[in-house]
Design an enzyme around this catalytic site. Structure first.
Site, PDB file in Angstrom:
ATOM      1  N   HIS A   1      29.012 -15.969  14.222  1.00  0.00           N
ATOM      2  CA  HIS A   1      29.557 -14.628  14.022  1.00  0.00           C
ATOM      3  C   HIS A   1      28.472 -13.573  13.801  1.00  0.00           C
ATOM      4  CE1 HIS A   1      33.532 -16.458  13.858  1.00  0.00           C
ATOM      5  NE2 HIS A   1      33.067 -17.296  12.961  1.00  0.00           N
TER       6      HIS A   1
ATOM      7  N   GLU B   1      35.573  -1.911  15.992  1.00  0.00           N
ATOM      8  CA  GLU B   1      35.314  -3.180  16.671  1.00  0.00           C
ATOM      9  C   GLU B   1      36.611  -3.828  17.150  1.00  0.00           C
ATOM     10  OE1 GLU B   1      32.572  -5.772  14.811  1.00  0.00           O
ATOM     11  OE2 GLU B   1      31.112  -4.182  14.445  1.00  0.00           O
TER      12      GLU B   1
ATOM     13  N   ASN C   1      33.295  -0.601  10.969  1.00  0.00           N
ATOM     14  CA  ASN C   1      32.109  -0.521  10.132  1.00  0.00           C
ATOM     15  C   ASN C   1      31.785   0.948   9.899  1.00  0.00           C
ATOM     16  OD1 ASN C   1      31.413  -3.323   9.754  1.00  0.00           O
ATOM     17  ND2 ASN C   1      30.946  -3.362  11.932  1.00  0.00           N
TER      18      ASN C   1
ATOM     19  N   ARG D   1      29.290   2.710   8.957  1.00  0.00           N
ATOM     20  CA  ARG D   1      27.837   2.870   8.796  1.00  0.00           C
ATOM     21  C   ARG D   1      27.178   2.822  10.165  1.00  0.00           C
ATOM     22  NH1 ARG D   1      26.464  -2.182  10.251  1.00  0.00           N
ATOM     23  NH2 ARG D   1      27.709  -3.950   9.542  1.00  0.00           N
TER      24      ARG D   1
ATOM     25  N   VAL E   1      23.298  -2.149  13.565  1.00  0.00           N
ATOM     26  CA  VAL E   1      21.986  -2.655  13.973  1.00  0.00           C
ATOM     27  C   VAL E   1      21.723  -2.282  15.435  1.00  0.00           C
ATOM     28  CG1 VAL E   1      20.577  -4.727  14.317  1.00  0.00           C
ATOM     29  CG2 VAL E   1      22.126  -4.588  12.347  1.00  0.00           C
TER      30      VAL E   1
ATOM     31  N   LEU F   1      42.500 -15.580  19.427  1.00  0.00           N
ATOM     32  CA  LEU F   1      42.303 -15.410  20.859  1.00  0.00           C
ATOM     33  C   LEU F   1      41.308 -16.446  21.365  1.00  0.00           C
ATOM     34  CD1 LEU F   1      42.107 -11.508  20.903  1.00  0.00           C
ATOM     35  CD2 LEU F   1      44.103 -12.958  21.325  1.00  0.00           C
TER      36      LEU F   1
ATOM     37  N   LYS G   1      46.590 -13.556  15.175  1.00  0.00           N
ATOM     38  CA  LYS G   1      46.566 -14.388  16.355  1.00  0.00           C
ATOM     39  C   LYS G   1      45.133 -14.742  16.719  1.00  0.00           C
ATOM     40  CE  LYS G   1      48.345 -16.267  20.129  1.00  0.00           C
ATOM     41  NZ  LYS G   1      49.204 -17.469  20.064  1.00  0.00           N
TER      42      LYS G   1
ATOM     43  N   LYS H   1      40.157  -5.469   4.867  1.00  0.00           N
ATOM     44  CA  LYS H   1      40.614  -5.780   6.226  1.00  0.00           C
ATOM     45  C   LYS H   1      42.104  -5.495   6.433  1.00  0.00           C
ATOM     46  CE  LYS H   1      36.671  -7.414   7.804  1.00  0.00           C
ATOM     47  NZ  LYS H   1      35.809  -7.372   6.646  1.00  0.00           N
TER      48      LYS H   1
END
Length: 449
Positions: free
Chosen positions: A236, A276, A290, A292, A295, A204, A202, A118
């Site tokens: 999530h 994202e 991601n 890949r 879904v 949100l 931060k 990340k």
């Protein structure tokens, strides 16, 4: 198209069947791998060949790299499609396939590594011109956490660098909560991912979850296929997705889409990927990429008419992208509902035998599922039974169609989340497109819901 002659599908369930269908349409032979628990799965029945790769636990079968490579060698498969989950974002797996001369239908191992961490992903995104959430520039440790939090401004979110699915994620709303939040996040991260590193950004208040679908050829050409709104989530985990987002206009969509496509060109990204964002007050904030297939990719296919698995295979075979950005048009609106084998109130998994299965049909209706009457859903894996995708000329038409097909969809013998969607389709906030990433959990917490 060419070059790839036989694809081994290193996955199970609906996504394995989805990939298998794309391969057959392209005239490519297929190999299904399966655990002993999935011997009667639909993709196993329909594949040209199948290989049992181990007992039910994922670590002994679908995550067993040695067994999958051996299956490739036994069957002569010259490519592997990983689907989503399992080994789809495993850089080591991509490296091993490459070392054996087997094509990985996905991005390079280096890109998987960059976006899999990340902190590195955020730094890379920022360097590529993608807007990011204000946050730490490196790992957060107990001794520097408070100072970093003060610089960012409360509330702050502590997240695992190797995280996903909400694990290793904690909110600190003031200075008194920082120490415990960091400690708890690190402990959860270590337990879930074997890596206790965390970072901070931060927090949100009421954002939406917006993601941009991209595809690159690895040579510096890349396109975007618009956005998906995945804000309806529980713990999530996405539950309901829409394309396009009710919150964005055409100008916003094309601007953020071009930013992401341009970043993929600079990166020379190969294959399908999803960038994202959290979106609030007209601003986009990168959270992860991601590397890949997602879904929820079918709703993008519905509004663009582009088969994303076909594109993945084309790029992996060296044939390049089938379209340019100016050839892409967006038609209508699409919604996907994830149908899980779970109690619709408690969300406790409900494995068992499906005694009656009737999928809805009609114009603009698609069901991606490997389920059938008499199929036994094993207790070892994700509870996703299938995906209901509905497309209409407008969002209103799409919602009306979804209401009809939810009443038509029958799955007996187990509990499913179909009743949840029947409730949501009649909710005024949903009808208005007025929701954020916290909306569903607040809704489910209400008495009687």
């Amino acid at each position: 198209m060419p070059l790839i002659s036989k694809v081994l599908i290193a996955n199970r369930g609906e996504i394995a069947l989805r990939v298998l269908r794309a391969c057959k349409e392209l005239g490519i032979a297929t190999v299904a791998v399966h655990s002993t628990a999935d011997a009667d799965a639909m993709h196993v029945r329909l594949a040209d060949e199948s290989v049992c790769i181990g007992p039910p636990p994922s670590r002994d079968s679908y995550l067993n790299i040695h067994q999958i490579v051996a299956a490739c060698e036994i069957t002569g498969a010259d490519a592997v499609h990983p689907g989503y989950g399992f080994l789809s974002e495993n850089a080591k797996f991509a490296d091993i396939l490459d070392a054996h001369g087997i094509t990985f239908i996905g991005p390079t191992a280096d890109h998987i590594r960059i976006m899999g961490d990340k902190i590195t992903a955020k730094e890379t995104a920022k360097a590529l011109g993608i807007p990011v959430v204000p946050g730490s520039t490196g790992e957060v440790r107990p001794e520097n956490a408070l100072q970093i939090a003060r610089e960012i401004g409360f509330p702050v979110l502590i997240k695992a660098t190797a995280g996903g699915g909400g694990r290793g994620m904690k909110v600190a709303r003031n200075e008194d909560e920082v120490e415990e939040a960091v400690s708890t996040a690190r402990s959860e991260a270590a337990a879930a991912f074997g890596n206790d590193a965390v970072y901070m950004e931060k927090y949100l208040g009421k954002p939406r979850h917006i993601e941009i679908q991209v595809v690159g050829d690895g040579e510096g050409n890349a396109i975007h296929l618009g956005e998906r709104d995945c804000s309806l989530q529980r713990r999530h985990q996405k539950v309901w997705e829409e394309a396009n987002s009710p919150a964005l206009n055409v100008e916003q969509r094309m601007k953020i889409g071009e930013i992401c496509a341009d970043a993929m060109r600079k990166l020379k990204y190969r294959g399908a990927g999803t960038v994202e964002f959290l979106y609030e007050n007209g601003e986009f904030y990168f959270i992860e990429m991601n590397t890949r297939l997602q879904v929820e990719h079918p709703i993008t296919e519905a509004i663009t008419g582009i088969d994303l698995v076909h594109e993945q295979i084309r790029v992996a075979s060296g044939a390049g992208l089938s379209v340019t950005q100016d050839e892409i048009t967006f038609q209508g609106h699409a919604i996907e509902c994830r149908i899980n084998a779970e109690d619709p109130r408690t969300f406790v998994p409900s494995p068992g035998t499906i005694t009656h299965f009737h999928a809805p049909g009609g114009l603009g209706v698609r069901v991606d599922s490997g389920a059938y009457q008499g199929y036994r859903i094993p207790p070892y894996y994700d509870s996703l039974i299938g995906k209901l995708i509905v497309h209409g000329r407008t969002r209103v038409e799409c919602m009306m169609r979804l209401r009809r097909v939810l009443d038509e969809f029958v799955i007996d013998g187990i509990k499913t989340t179909l009743p949840l969607f029947q409730d949501l389709i009649n909710n005024q906030d949903i009808a208005n497109g007025d929701y954020d990433i916290h909306w569903l959990e607040h809704y489910l917490a209400q008495p009687g819901e």
